[in-house]
Motif scaffolding. Structure first.
Motif, PDB file in Angstrom:
ATOM      1  N   MET A  83       0.845  -1.188   0.000  1.00 21.23           N
ATOM      2  CA  MET A  83       0.000   0.000   0.000  1.00 21.23           C
ATOM      3  C   MET A  83       0.886   1.245   0.000  1.00 21.23           C
ATOM      4  N   ARG A  84       0.499   2.230  -0.811  1.00 21.85           N
ATOM      5  CA  ARG A  84       1.293   3.451  -0.832  1.00 21.85           C
ATOM      6  C   ARG A  84       0.402   4.634  -1.221  1.00 21.85           C
ATOM      7  N   THR A  85       0.650   5.739  -0.591  1.00 17.25           N
ATOM      8  CA  THR A  85      -0.023   6.964  -1.009  1.00 17.25           C
ATOM      9  C   THR A  85       0.772   7.535  -2.175  1.00 17.25           C
ATOM     10  N   ILE A  86       0.128   7.601  -3.324  1.00 17.85           N
ATOM     11  CA  ILE A  86       0.839   8.051  -4.532  1.00 17.85           C
ATOM     12  C   ILE A  86       0.472   9.502  -4.843  1.00 17.85           C
ATOM     13  N   ASN A  87       1.502  10.333  -4.910  1.00 23.53           N
ATOM     14  CA  ASN A  87       1.261  11.700  -5.393  1.00 23.53           C
ATOM     15  C   ASN A  87       2.187  12.056  -6.546  1.00 23.53           C
ATOM     16  N   ASP A  88       3.042  11.091  -6.913  1.00 23.98           N
ATOM     17  CA  ASP A  88       3.920  11.281  -8.068  1.00 23.98           C
ATOM     18  C   ASP A  88       3.295  10.504  -9.224  1.00 23.98           C
ATOM     19  N   GLY A  89       2.960  11.198 -10.291  1.00 20.29           N
ATOM     20  CA  GLY A  89       2.261  10.552 -11.398  1.00 20.29           C
ATOM     21  C   GLY A  89       3.117   9.592 -12.211  1.00 20.29           C
ATOM     22  N   PHE A  90       4.429   9.882 -12.275  1.00 24.43           N
ATOM     23  CA  PHE A  90       5.291   9.107 -13.175  1.00 24.43           C
ATOM     24  C   PHE A  90       6.597   8.696 -12.474  1.00 24.43           C
ATOM     25  N   PRO A  91       6.481   7.923 -11.411  1.00 18.01           N
ATOM     26  CA  PRO A  91       7.678   7.608 -10.625  1.00 18.01           C
ATOM     27  C   PRO A  91       8.597   6.584 -11.289  1.00 18.01           C
ATOM     28  N   ILE A  92       8.073   5.762 -12.172  1.00 18.11           N
ATOM     29  CA  ILE A  92       8.902   4.707 -12.782  1.00 18.11           C
ATOM     30  C   ILE A  92       9.202   5.090 -14.230  1.00 18.11           C
ATOM     31  N   SER A 135     -10.021   3.663 -19.656  1.00 20.41           N
ATOM     32  CA  SER A 135      -8.592   4.007 -19.720  1.00 20.41           C
ATOM     33  C   SER A 135      -7.795   2.988 -18.927  1.00 20.41           C
ATOM     34  N   ALA A 136      -6.468   3.108 -19.017  1.00 15.41           N
ATOM     35  CA  ALA A 136      -5.570   2.288 -18.193  1.00 15.41           C
ATOM     36  C   ALA A 136      -4.314   3.116 -17.963  1.00 15.41           C
ATOM     37  N   HIS A 137      -3.604   2.797 -16.911  1.00 17.59           N
ATOM     38  CA  HIS A 137      -2.391   3.575 -16.638  1.00 17.59           C
ATOM     39  C   HIS A 137      -1.281   3.282 -17.649  1.00 17.59           C
ATOM     40  N   LEU A 138      -1.096   1.988 -17.935  1.00 13.45           N
ATOM     41  CA  LEU A 138       0.070   1.590 -18.735  1.00 13.45           C
ATOM     42  C   LEU A 138      -0.308   0.564 -19.797  1.00 13.45           C
ATOM     43  N   PHE A 139       0.377   0.638 -20.927  1.00 10.11           N
ATOM     44  CA  PHE A 139       0.203  -0.338 -22.008  1.00 10.11           C
ATOM     45  C   PHE A 139       1.561  -0.951 -22.331  1.00 10.11           C
ATOM     46  N   THR A 140       1.582  -2.267 -22.446  1.00  9.43           N
ATOM     47  CA  THR A 140       2.840  -2.942 -22.795  1.00  9.43           C
ATOM     48  C   THR A 140       2.662  -3.738 -24.079  1.00  9.43           C
ATOM     49  N   ASP A 141       3.753  -3.835 -24.839  1.00  8.25           N
ATOM     50  CA  ASP A 141       3.767  -4.766 -25.979  1.00  8.25           C
ATOM     51  C   ASP A 141       5.121  -5.453 -26.007  1.00  8.25           C
ATOM     52  N   ASP A 142       5.520  -5.985 -27.178  1.00  8.13           N
ATOM     53  CA  ASP A 142       6.749  -6.788 -27.225  1.00  8.13           C
ATOM     54  C   ASP A 142       8.014  -5.986 -26.929  1.00  8.13           C
ATOM     55  N   ASP A 143       7.998  -4.695 -27.238  1.00  4.44           N
ATOM     56  CA  ASP A 143       9.242  -3.947 -27.024  1.00  4.44           C
ATOM     57  C   ASP A 143       9.059  -2.517 -26.548  1.00  4.44           C
ATOM     58  N   SER A 144       7.862  -2.166 -26.105  1.00  6.18           N
ATOM     59  CA  SER A 144       7.697  -0.794 -25.612  1.00  6.18           C
ATOM     60  C   SER A 144       6.631  -0.723 -24.531  1.00  6.18           C
ATOM     61  N   CYS A 145       6.581   0.446 -23.890  1.00 11.25           N
ATOM     62  CA  CYS A 145       5.584   0.675 -22.845  1.00 11.25           C
ATOM     63  C   CYS A 145       5.190   2.147 -22.866  1.00 11.25           C
ATOM     64  N   TYR A 146       3.889   2.401 -22.862  1.00  8.30           N
ATOM     65  CA  TYR A 146       3.392   3.786 -22.805  1.00  8.30           C
ATOM     66  C   TYR A 146       2.584   3.961 -21.532  1.00  8.30           C
ATOM     67  N   GLN A 147       2.891   5.046 -20.817  1.00  8.61           N
ATOM     68  CA  GLN A 147       2.051   5.388 -19.665  1.00  8.61           C
ATOM     69  C   GLN A 147       1.093   6.469 -20.105  1.00  8.61           C
ATOM     70  N   SER A 148      -0.176   6.176 -19.986  1.00  8.08           N
ATOM     71  CA  SER A 148      -1.223   7.019 -20.537  1.00  8.08           C
ATOM     72  C   SER A 148      -1.898   7.854 -19.453  1.00  8.08           C
ATOM     73  N   VAL A 149      -1.964   7.298 -18.227  1.00 12.83           N
ATOM     74  CA  VAL A 149      -2.609   7.996 -17.107  1.00 12.83           C
ATOM     75  C   VAL A 149      -1.603   8.056 -15.948  1.00 12.83           C
ATOM     76  N   ALA A 150      -1.477   9.229 -15.315  1.00 16.58           N
ATOM     77  CA  ALA A 150      -0.575   9.382 -14.169  1.00 16.58           C
ATOM     78  C   ALA A 150      -1.041   8.478 -13.028  1.00 16.58           C
ATOM     79  N   LEU A 151      -0.083   7.953 -12.240  1.00 13.59           N
ATOM     80  CA  LEU A 151      -0.447   6.979 -11.205  1.00 13.59           C
ATOM     81  C   LEU A 151      -1.282   7.576 -10.072  1.00 13.59           C
ATOM     82  N   ASN A 152      -1.195   8.881  -9.883  1.00 12.40           N
ATOM     83  CA  ASN A 152      -2.023   9.490  -8.834  1.00 12.40           C
ATOM     84  C   ASN A 152      -3.492   9.623  -9.275  1.00 12.40           C
ATOM     85  N   ASN A 153      -3.748   9.436 -10.565  1.00 19.13           N
ATOM     86  CA  ASN A 153      -5.124   9.481 -11.060  1.00 19.13           C
ATOM     87  C   ASN A 153      -5.702   8.069 -11.197  1.00 19.13           C
TER      88      ASN A 153
END
Ligand SMILES: [Zn+2]
Length: 276
Positions: free
Chosen positions: A1-10, A67-85
């Protein structure tokens, strides 16, 4: 469990940069300055064949009601929504199977498909590494993966990811074991594990030291030539006996003791003109 206020920590996982250049339209999620996150939910996009970038673009370009926060495929990853949202990913009108997991307290990862709506092994593997990074970030350990890493299928009975949507899915079990293995390999040792390890190393060192000392069990070519006669004399006269007939158990120091005893006796015998 974590309180997230950083949208793009990783920023990166397993050498793949998380691309944040194509954000979802703000019409597709709930905005929070911070939120408490406990769960990670794994999905598949359900398209026949698609890419992380194509999904990010689709959600960027309009109001999609999902929506979703993250999308993965064979060789890339897109973050579409910030983790605090809160992405609109696990909600639904159906009755929830899971008592606690909802959009507000979860992070959703969508795996893209590589033909016939099947998620490839490569995408699954990449997702496991991303999931492990998120686990570390919100405090899920290898021991708690089974509680806090879920499929959309576990939240309510949506067939998502379809290829894992059964109660005893081997694919899902394998995925979670992979996440646990990544976490275990990267987790540091606990203090007690560290101490146990140090003790074992010490034990091995001691054993090595014992073994590195040459032990002479009989008078043969392994024993130095200078010790042959003195050791034989000491044996003949009951000064050394060994552990049994075949094991003299003499180390280098004991060989020298035999030599000194032999020389001393010879010296005294010489003085007394006795032949030994
Ligand atoms: Zn889903």
């Amino acid at each position: 469990m974590r309180t997230i206020n950083d949208g793009f920590p990783i920023k990166q996982f397993k050498g793949i940069d998380i691309d944040t250049s194509i954000q979802s339209s703000s019409a597709n999620y709930y905005t929070y300055s911070s939120r408490v996150v406990k769960f990670i939910v794994i999905h598949y996009t359900g398209n026949a064949k698609d890419t992380a970038k194509a999904n990010a673009t689709y959600f960027h370009n309009g109001s999609r009601g999902a929506s979703a926060h993250l999308f993965t495929d064979d060789d890339s990853c897109y973050q579409s929504v910030a983790l605090n949202n809160a992405a609109w990913a696990v909600g639904g009108t159906k009755v929830y199977k899971h008592a606690e997991c909802r959009n507000i307290n979860s992070i959703s990862i969508e795996m893209c498909c590589s033909g016939n709506s099947i998620v490839s092994e490569k995408t699954i593997n990449n997702t496991a590494y991303l999931c492990a990074e998120l686990c570390k970030y919100i405090g899920i350990t290898a021991d708690t993966v089974d509680i806090f890493v879920l499929r959309h299928y576990d939240v309510w009975d949506k067939q998502c990811p379809a290829q894992w949507a059964t109660e005893n899915s081997a694919g899902w079990t394998t995925f979670k074991e992979k996440v646990k293995a990544i976490l275990r390999n990267e987790e540091g040792l606990t203090v007690s594990q560290y101490e146990e390890l140090i003790e074992k190393i010490k034990e091995l060192d001691n054993k090595k030291a014992d073994k590195s000392e040459m032990i002479y069990d009989c008078i043969d070519h392994n024993m130095p030539e200078w010790a042959h006669k003195p050791v034989q004399w000491c044996l003949d006269n009951g000064i050394v006996s060994g552990t049994d007939d075949a094991h003299l158990d003499l180390n280098n120091t004991k060989l020298w003791v035999c030599v000194i005893v032999y020389r001393a006796v010879k010296f005294v015998a010489g003085l007394m003109k006795i032949k030994i």
